[in-house]
Design an enzyme around this catalytic site. Structure first.
Site, PDB file in Angstrom:
ATOM      1  N   ASP A   1      -4.928   0.172  -0.327  1.00  0.00           N
ATOM      2  CA  ASP A   1      -5.473  -0.692   0.719  1.00  0.00           C
ATOM      3  C   ASP A   1      -6.504  -1.667   0.155  1.00  0.00           C
ATOM      4  OD1 ASP A   1      -7.261   1.355   0.185  1.00  0.00           O
ATOM      5  OD2 ASP A   1      -7.642   1.872   2.275  1.00  0.00           O
TER       6      ASP A   1
ATOM      7  N   ARG B   1       0.859  -1.175   0.000  1.00  0.00           N
ATOM      8  CA  ARG B   1       0.000   0.000   0.000  1.00  0.00           C
ATOM      9  C   ARG B   1       0.902   1.233   0.000  1.00  0.00           C
ATOM     10  NH1 ARG B   1      -4.127   2.384   4.682  1.00  0.00           N
ATOM     11  NH2 ARG B   1      -5.154   3.876   3.279  1.00  0.00           N
ATOM     12  N   HIS B   2       0.465   2.278  -0.662  1.00  0.00           N
ATOM     13  CA  HIS B   2       1.220   3.532  -0.684  1.00  0.00           C
ATOM     14  C   HIS B   2       1.479   4.030   0.741  1.00  0.00           C
ATOM     15  CE1 HIS B   2      -2.552   5.444   0.387  1.00  0.00           C
ATOM     16  NE2 HIS B   2      -3.120   4.782  -0.603  1.00  0.00           N
TER      17      HIS B   2
ATOM     18  N   ARG C   1      -0.102   9.220  -5.393  1.00  0.00           N
ATOM     19  CA  ARG C   1       0.429   8.681  -4.137  1.00  0.00           C
ATOM     20  C   ARG C   1       1.125   7.336  -4.321  1.00  0.00           C
ATOM     21  NH1 ARG C   1      -5.174   9.056  -3.609  1.00  0.00           N
ATOM     22  NH2 ARG C   1      -6.365   7.102  -3.477  1.00  0.00           N
TER      23      ARG C   1
ATOM     24  N   ARG D   1      -1.031   9.226   3.505  1.00  0.00           N
ATOM     25  CA  ARG D   1      -1.589  10.264   2.640  1.00  0.00           C
ATOM     26  C   ARG D   1      -2.531  11.153   3.428  1.00  0.00           C
ATOM     27  NH1 ARG D   1      -6.718   8.824   2.542  1.00  0.00           N
ATOM     28  NH2 ARG D   1      -7.394   6.667   2.154  1.00  0.00           N
TER      29      ARG D   1
END
Length: 362
Positions: A278, A34-35, A104, A38
């Site tokens: 996610d 996942r990034h 992102r 954010r």
């Protein structure tokens, strides 16, 4: 004595998980993370922190400095974990990086690679900046059925609508209507379904992480009560085998195609890195039957490791959702799962893109 034995067992288990491949049998690694952290993607009308330019100056949904840091650290973690497997210097022969087409995730991949491959030796082009550009591949989200999982699939949409209108999910909404009404009153959103709970939970989690005092109405329902409903919303996208197949099938085929090239000696590529979301994490965990209804943290990572012993190939599956790594086991597959067995178990949720395109037609 028992405590000493237990500690020794746990220690040796950790060594087994982290070091079993050090004898040189690791052949290929695929990771999907996942990034990084954010800003919220949406702000509810009554949010006391709705001044976006002040609280989230880089914009809603954008990667924060903390997110950059966490992805950089994850890249360093990859360096340490695969120190004897990946060469120190970057080469396109070793790694392929793919991302969903979002700021992102693209930025997360860049930050991660900066931690994984700090410029060294002849690759240093500026002694004050030990960094070098590394290619990151993507396609528009609306055309991406593999990573973003956003390409339109009419049959999936039909099946998903049927799920949301099923007795099970209607009962979930009915039983939580008092909560929905309470949240509607306090947020200014008209909350009537799980997906909105997911968005609200994510927003509150981010505000808490950034030390913003949550409103009094959130006490008693955040995080526990909202977390389960948010996780259920996540899980709904791959809730049944038909949904899981249409949502995740092209991804598994994509990863297995890389594994197959390794097992047939058709490639020297070592590492496949995928920067995603996610929802991607939960979809894949659900499809593999290993989702525990815990919300994925930023930079959480699924790891598939393909190794070889003699003429046999096997897969090990791991999940890093905090500072620790846990081993995941598919039903009917222990550690060092035979690769063909691993593929067979996931065959019901694996599909080639050509077939997927046909199956999506109503």
């Amino acid at each position: 004595m028992f405590k000493i034995f237990l500690l020794f067992f746990m220690f040796t288990r950790v060594l087994e998980i982290f070091c079993y491949y050090q004898n040189g049998d690791l052949r290929f690694v695929a990771v999907l993370y996942r990034h990084g952290d954010r800003a919220p993607t949406k702000i509810y009308p009554k949010d006391p922190y709705n001044d976006v330019s002040y609280y989230w100056p880089d914009g809603l949904g954008e990667l924060t400095n903390l997110g950059i840091q966490h992805q950089y650290e994850l890249g360093q973690w990859f360096t340490n974990r695969y120190a004897t497997f990946l060469p120190e210097k970057f080469s396109t022969a070793d790694i392929y990086v793919r991302s969903s087409d979002r700021d992102r995730t693209l930025m997360s991949a860049a930050a991660n690679l900066a931690g994984l491959y700090p410029a060294k030796g002849a690759q240093v082009w500026d002694k004050q900046l030990l960094w070098r550009p590394i290619p990151i591949h993507t396609v528009p989200n609306e055309e991406d059925e593999v990573v973003a999982m956003k390409k339109d699939c009419p049959r999936y949409n039909l099946l998903y609508d049927q799920l949301l209108n099923s007795r099970t999910f209607q009962l979930v909404n009915l039983r939580n209507k008092p909560l929905y009404d309470y949240l509607t009153k306090n947020t200014g959103w008209n909350i009537t379904e799980l997906r909105q709970i997911e968005t609200l939970y994510s927003l509150l989690s981010i505000e808490k992480q950034y030390n913003l005092t949550l409103p009094a109405w959130a006490e008693g329902i955040f995080p526990k009560k909202l977390e389960f409903l948010a996780a259920l919303s996540h899980a709904s996208f791959s809730f049944t085998k038909p949904l899981a197949r249409l949502k995740n099938g092209p991804f598994f085929d994509y990863v297995f195609s890389h594994f197959d090239k390794v097992t047939s000696n058709a490639t020297v590529l070592k590492f496949l890195m995928i920067s995603a979301h996610d929802n991607t994490i939960v979809n894949l965990l659900s499809a593999m039957g290993v989702y525990d209804y815990t919300f994925p943290n930023f930079a959480s990572t699924i790891i598939w490791e393909l190794s070889q012993k003699d003429e046999r190939f096997y897969v090990n599956l791991f999940y890093k959702n905090t500072a620790t790594v846990s081993e995941l086991k598919l039903m009917g597959c222990e550690m060092n799962c035979e690769y063909e067995t691993f593929k067979t178990i996931l065959e019901p949720v694996t599909v080639k893109v050509e077939e997927w395109n046909k199956d999506c037609i109503i």
